[in-house]
Design a protein around this motif. Structure first.
Motif, mmCIF file in Angstrom:
data_model
loop_
_atom_site.group_PDB
_atom_site.id
_atom_site.type_symbol
_atom_site.label_atom_id
_atom_site.label_comp_id
_atom_site.label_asym_id
_atom_site.label_seq_id
_atom_site.Cartn_x
_atom_site.Cartn_y
_atom_site.Cartn_z
ATOM 1 N N TYR A 1 5.385 -2.097 -11.033
ATOM 2 C CA TYR A 1 4.605 -3.302 -10.702
ATOM 3 C C TYR A 1 3.898 -3.827 -11.966
ATOM 4 C CZ TYR A 1 1.523 -6.612 -8.432
ATOM 5 O OH TYR A 1 0.889 -7.783 -8.077
ATOM 6 N N GLU B 1 -9.943 -3.165 -3.783
ATOM 7 C CA GLU B 1 -8.530 -2.747 -3.704
ATOM 8 C C GLU B 1 -8.434 -1.512 -2.822
ATOM 9 O OE1 GLU B 1 -5.399 -3.763 -4.464
ATOM 10 O OE2 GLU B 1 -4.859 -1.849 -3.566
ATOM 11 N N LYS B 2 -7.532 -1.596 -1.830
ATOM 12 C CA LYS B 2 -7.409 -0.515 -0.846
ATOM 13 C C LYS B 2 -6.666 0.700 -1.397
ATOM 14 C CE LYS B 2 -5.015 -1.050 3.318
ATOM 15 N NZ LYS B 2 -4.872 -1.736 4.586
ATOM 16 N N SER B 3 -5.687 0.476 -2.286
ATOM 17 C CA SER B 3 -4.891 1.596 -2.799
ATOM 18 C C SER B 3 -5.676 2.298 -3.925
ATOM 19 C CB SER B 3 -3.550 1.067 -3.335
ATOM 20 O OG SER B 3 -3.004 1.976 -4.259
ATOM 21 N N VAL C 1 0.821 -1.213 0.000
ATOM 22 C CA VAL C 1 0.000 0.000 0.000
ATOM 23 C C VAL C 1 0.864 1.277 0.000
ATOM 24 C CG1 VAL C 1 -1.844 1.264 1.180
ATOM 25 C CG2 VAL C 1 -1.986 -1.215 0.966
ATOM 26 N N SER D 1 -4.994 -13.149 -4.642
ATOM 27 C CA SER D 1 -3.713 -13.492 -5.249
ATOM 28 C C SER D 1 -2.626 -12.547 -4.743
ATOM 29 C CB SER D 1 -3.835 -13.507 -6.773
ATOM 30 O OG SER D 1 -3.294 -12.396 -7.353
ATOM 31 N N TYR D 2 -1.623 -13.141 -4.107
ATOM 32 C CA TYR D 2 -0.485 -12.411 -3.550
ATOM 33 C C TYR D 2 -0.958 -11.331 -2.566
ATOM 34 C CZ TYR D 2 2.180 -14.744 -7.229
ATOM 35 O OH TYR D 2 2.768 -15.673 -8.033
ATOM 36 N N VAL D 3 -1.927 -11.680 -1.735
ATOM 37 C CA VAL D 3 -2.492 -10.707 -0.797
ATOM 38 C C VAL D 3 -2.296 -11.108 0.656
ATOM 39 C CG1 VAL D 3 -4.619 -9.567 -0.051
ATOM 40 C CG2 VAL D 3 -4.253 -9.984 -2.458
ATOM 41 N N THR E 1 2.387 -12.550 -12.234
ATOM 42 C CA THR E 1 1.247 -13.000 -11.420
ATOM 43 C C THR E 1 0.096 -13.420 -12.342
ATOM 44 O OG1 THR E 1 0.372 -10.784 -11.058
ATOM 45 C CG2 THR E 1 1.880 -11.564 -9.436
ATOM 46 N N GLN F 1 -11.837 -0.113 -0.995
ATOM 47 C CA GLN F 1 -12.115 -0.320 0.431
ATOM 48 C C GLN F 1 -11.175 -1.396 0.973
ATOM 49 O OE1 GLN F 1 -16.243 -2.096 0.084
ATOM 50 N NE2 GLN F 1 -15.197 -3.920 0.874
ATOM 51 N N LEU G 1 -10.370 -5.058 2.884
ATOM 52 C CA LEU G 1 -10.950 -6.412 2.905
ATOM 53 C C LEU G 1 -11.657 -6.668 4.226
ATOM 54 C CD1 LEU G 1 -7.971 -8.376 1.322
ATOM 55 C CD2 LEU G 1 -10.078 -7.617 0.232
ATOM 56 N N ALA H 1 -7.141 -6.610 -5.365
ATOM 57 C CA ALA H 1 -7.040 -6.836 -6.816
ATOM 58 C C ALA H 1 -5.828 -6.188 -7.467
ATOM 59 C CB ALA H 1 -8.310 -6.315 -7.485
ATOM 60 N N GLY H 2 -5.216 -5.184 -6.781
ATOM 61 C CA GLY H 2 -4.128 -4.455 -7.447
ATOM 62 C C GLY H 2 -4.679 -3.857 -8.733
ATOM 63 N N GLU I 1 0.154 -9.772 3.097
ATOM 64 C CA GLU I 1 0.019 -8.390 3.557
ATOM 65 C C GLU I 1 -0.978 -8.262 4.708
ATOM 66 O OE1 GLU I 1 -0.197 -5.491 0.460
ATOM 67 O OE2 GLU I 1 1.173 -6.619 -0.813
ATOM 68 N N LEU I 2 -1.532 -9.398 5.155
ATOM 69 C CA LEU I 2 -2.528 -9.359 6.230
ATOM 70 C C LEU I 2 -1.970 -10.060 7.462
ATOM 71 C CD1 LEU I 2 -5.633 -10.493 4.102
ATOM 72 C CD2 LEU I 2 -4.848 -8.152 4.501
HETATM 73 C C1 LIG Z 1 1.003 -7.770 -4.154
HETATM 74 S S1 LIG Z 1 -0.413 -6.908 -4.583
HETATM 75 C C2 LIG Z 1 -1.289 -8.145 -5.554
HETATM 76 C C3 LIG Z 1 -2.229 -7.507 -6.522
HETATM 77 C C4 LIG Z 1 -2.990 -8.487 -7.396
HETATM 78 N N1 LIG Z 1 -3.851 -9.342 -6.622
HETATM 79 C C5 LIG Z 1 -2.046 -9.304 -8.251
HETATM 80 O O1 LIG Z 1 -2.000 -10.529 -8.101
HETATM 81 O O2 LIG Z 1 -1.357 -8.724 -9.090
HETATM 82 C C6 LIG Z 1 -1.375 -6.911 -3.091
HETATM 83 C C7 LIG Z 1 -2.571 -5.962 -3.184
HETATM 84 O O3 LIG Z 1 -3.419 -6.158 -2.042
HETATM 85 C C8 LIG Z 1 -3.889 -4.874 -1.651
HETATM 86 N N2 LIG Z 1 -4.246 -4.953 -0.228
HETATM 87 C C9 LIG Z 1 -3.426 -5.264 0.808
HETATM 88 N N3 LIG Z 1 -4.113 -5.259 1.968
HETATM 89 C C10 LIG Z 1 -5.389 -4.925 1.655
HETATM 90 C C11 LIG Z 1 -6.568 -4.764 2.427
HETATM 91 N N4 LIG Z 1 -6.580 -4.930 3.753
HETATM 92 N N5 LIG Z 1 -7.713 -4.440 1.795
HETATM 93 C C12 LIG Z 1 -7.726 -4.277 0.432
HETATM 94 N N6 LIG Z 1 -6.636 -4.408 -0.352
HETATM 95 C C13 LIG Z 1 -5.477 -4.734 0.250
HETATM 96 C C14 LIG Z 1 -2.700 -3.958 -1.898
HETATM 97 O O4 LIG Z 1 -3.079 -2.609 -2.000
HETATM 98 C C15 LIG Z 1 -2.167 -4.522 -3.210
HETATM 99 O O5 LIG Z 1 -2.725 -3.896 -4.328
#
Ligand SMILES: C[S@@+](CC[C@H](N)C(=O)[O-])C[C@H]1O[C@@H](n2cnc3c(N)ncnc32)[C@H](O)[C@@H]1O
Length: 317
Positions: free
Chosen positions: A54, A112-114, A42, A156-158, A62, A141, A143, A89-90, A161-162
């Motif tokens: 990215y 997507e948060k960003s 983020v 995917s790849y999320v 990805t 918003q 997750l 979703a990125g 980050e949690l």
């Molecule tokens: C590594 S990127 C992966 C993006 C995409 N899913 C892909 O596979 O290319 C992780 C994404 O998760 C989003 N993200 C992380 N924590 C989040 C949250 N709590 N709520 C919504 N989005 C979140 C980030 O902003 C980022 O865009």
């Protein structure tokens, strides 16, 4: 594996706003960010050149991994999904892959948060050829907020980050809201461990594994090995330059889990490492009913042709 032309063009258009040198520096920073554990994208995505890096270097990889996993699910799932939920979703990578694998999909929500990344994703969707992507609903918003229901949900790849408690709460809510859930993580020991935790949760919850596991027993992989698979993506000239690479392709390594509420027919095994094709024989490591074995198939066996056509990650029979 190549990206759809309209997506590739959209990425190149974004890249044209920056010098190749600036993108190359940002790509290196991106690589170090993902080498750190639990790095959040983020703050990184606040920076325009970083977001574009990215798109140029991570989105193709990805995409290839998600495409491979969704194809595997398609072979196993009994019903065709009509709604798709792309969580974290990125730029919408997973939704582009889903559009290719499941042309029958007709409704799409991306969370997507960003905000700046979601805006790029929305722009890309407008460039798409399928109504599924063009008419997508983007929710900027967290997750942790309420989730819509869907036939197929993707993370995917999320989850790296949690926090573990955020993952558990998300799983509980998704379980109520989605019929099939697919999770991908980087194909590293840490990514695999996060997948294993979700696998334990699914089995306790009474869920059914769709892939990659052909069984419900404890995972037989022991350190230093871990369960992961490759997906090959072709590199464009710019991709090669940004990565300082000479090869015309990249093998993205990923770990994953697909599961749902309905039982499915599981294969005999899963090929969990490179397939060695010799003269008159094929050998590969196979995960079967909670065990790992070194499978050898000779020219004389009925399954020889299947073995020759198999690759790392495929279901075995
Ligand atoms: C590594 S990127 C992966 C993006 C995409 N899913 C892909 O596979 O290319 C992780 C994404 O998760 C989003 N993200 C992380 N924590 C989040 C949250 N709590 N709520 C919504 N989005 C979140 C980030 O902003 C980022 O865009």
């Amino acid at each position: 594996m190549q990206l759809p032309e309209s997506l590739q063009n959209a990425i190149e258009q974004e890249c044209s706003a920056f010098s190749h040198e600036a993108l190359r520096t940002a790509s290196k920073q991106l690589t170090s960010l993902y080498q750190e554990k639990r790095a959040s994208s983020v703050p990184f995505f606040q920076n325009a050149v970083a977001r574009t890096a990215y798109l140029a270097v991570r989105m193709p990889a990805t995409y290839a991994a998600i495409h491979r996993v969704l194809l595997e699910c398609k072979r196993k799932m009994g019903v065709s999904p009509s709604s798709f939920l792309d969580l974290g979703a990125g730029p919408g990578t997973g939704s582009w892959a889903a559009a290719e694998v499941f042309p029958e999909l007709d409704s799409l929500v991306l969370i997507e948060k960003s905000r700046p990344m979601a805006e790029i994703g929305q722009k890309f969707c407008r460039e798409a050829e399928t109504p599924f992507l063009q008419s997508a609903t983007w929710l900027c918003q967290s997750l942790e907020d309420a989730l819509p229901s869907s036939d197929l949900a993707l993370l995917s790849y999320v989850i790296a980050e949690l926090s573990p408690s955020q993952v558990e709460s998300l799983m509980e809510r998704l379980w109520e809201q989605a019929s099939t859930i697919v999770i991908l993580e980087p194909g590293t020991p840490e990514g695999y461990r996060r997948i294993l935790k979700v696998r334990d949760w699914v089995l306790k919850r009474g869920g059914h594994l769709i892939a990659p596991c052909p069984h419900r027993e404890a995972c037989p992989m022991q350190a230093p090995d871990w369960c992961h698979f490759p997906a090959r993506v072709e590199r464009t000239r710019m991709h090669k330059f940004l990565k300082g690479a000479t090869l015309g392709y990249e093998d993205e390594k990923f770990s994953y889990l697909a599961f749902g509420k309905d039982p499915i027919k599981t294969p005999l095994g899963r090929i969990v490492g490179p397939v060695k094709k010799g003269s008159g024989f094929v050998q590969f490591p196979l995960c079967t009913d909670g065990k790992l074995e070194k499978k050898s198939v000779s020219r004389k066996q009925e399954t020889y042709r299947s073995a020759r056509n198999s690759q790392w990650g495929d279901a075995w029979l």
